[in-house]
Enzyme design. Structure first.
Site, mmCIF file in Angstrom:
data_model
loop_
_atom_site.group_PDB
_atom_site.id
_atom_site.type_symbol
_atom_site.label_atom_id
_atom_site.label_comp_id
_atom_site.label_asym_id
_atom_site.label_seq_id
_atom_site.Cartn_x
_atom_site.Cartn_y
_atom_site.Cartn_z
ATOM 1 N N GLY A 35 41.439 42.644 36.461
ATOM 2 C CA GLY A 35 40.338 41.788 36.858
ATOM 3 C C GLY A 35 40.229 41.495 38.332
ATOM 4 O O GLY A 35 40.818 42.166 39.166
ATOM 5 N N SER A 36 39.498 40.461 38.604
ATOM 6 C CA SER A 36 39.026 40.096 39.932
ATOM 7 C C SER A 36 40.129 39.600 40.856
ATOM 8 O O SER A 36 41.116 39.012 40.422
ATOM 9 C CB SER A 36 37.969 38.998 39.778
ATOM 10 O OG SER A 36 37.659 38.428 41.014
ATOM 11 N N THR A 37 39.888 39.797 42.150
ATOM 12 C CA THR A 37 40.816 39.284 43.164
ATOM 13 C C THR A 37 40.884 37.765 43.150
ATOM 14 O O THR A 37 41.849 37.194 43.650
ATOM 15 C CB THR A 37 40.399 39.756 44.570
ATOM 16 O OG1 THR A 37 39.040 39.387 44.801
ATOM 17 C CG2 THR A 37 40.564 41.254 44.710
#
Length: 132
Positions: free
Chosen positions: A60-62
């Site tokens: 997933g996202s940073t």
């Protein structure tokens, strides 16, 4: 039983394991206010707070790094994290939140560890231990 590990972040912790065989996204997957797993997976509804979180790796996202930091600020972070293969997002988040993070490559560890088991993570000395 002791298993060798590679430290991603330093530290030592002991506690109850929360184990999933699924990859976790901290952004949207774990509530940063409560530490409750929201993602539709085998540990949905469980709290990561004060536990040794065991999962293969992140996805997933940073922004997931900041979710880990917020978990720490809100007092609901895991005591330590054990991965098979750590991605950068989890590593950065654990470093910012000062959560011990290790990789264990021995598949026997992941076959043996179950939710509720007592686990010691010693990133400083390079081992994890399942307490009988």
């Amino acid at each position: 039983m002791k298993f060798a590990c590679r430290a991603i972040t330093r530290g030592r912790a002991e506690g109850e394991a929360l184990v999933t065989k699924e990859y976790i996204s901290f952004l949207g997957g774990i509530d940063k206010e409560t530490g409750i797993v929201k993602e539709d997976c085998e540990i949905k509804g469980e709290s990561v707070a004060g536990r040794i979180l065991v999962f293969p790796g992140g996805k997933g996202s940073t922004v997931g790094s900041y979710v880990l930091l917020n978990l720490r600020k809100n007092g609901v972070a895991p005591k330590a994290i054990i991965n098979k293969k750590t991605e950068t997002i989890i590593a950065v988040g654990a470093a910012m939140a000062e959560i011990p993070l290790v990789e264990v490559r021995d598949e026997k560890f992941f076959e043996a560890v179950k939710t509720g088991d007592r686990v010691v993570v010693n990133a400083d000395e390079g081992y994890v231990e399942l307490i009988e």
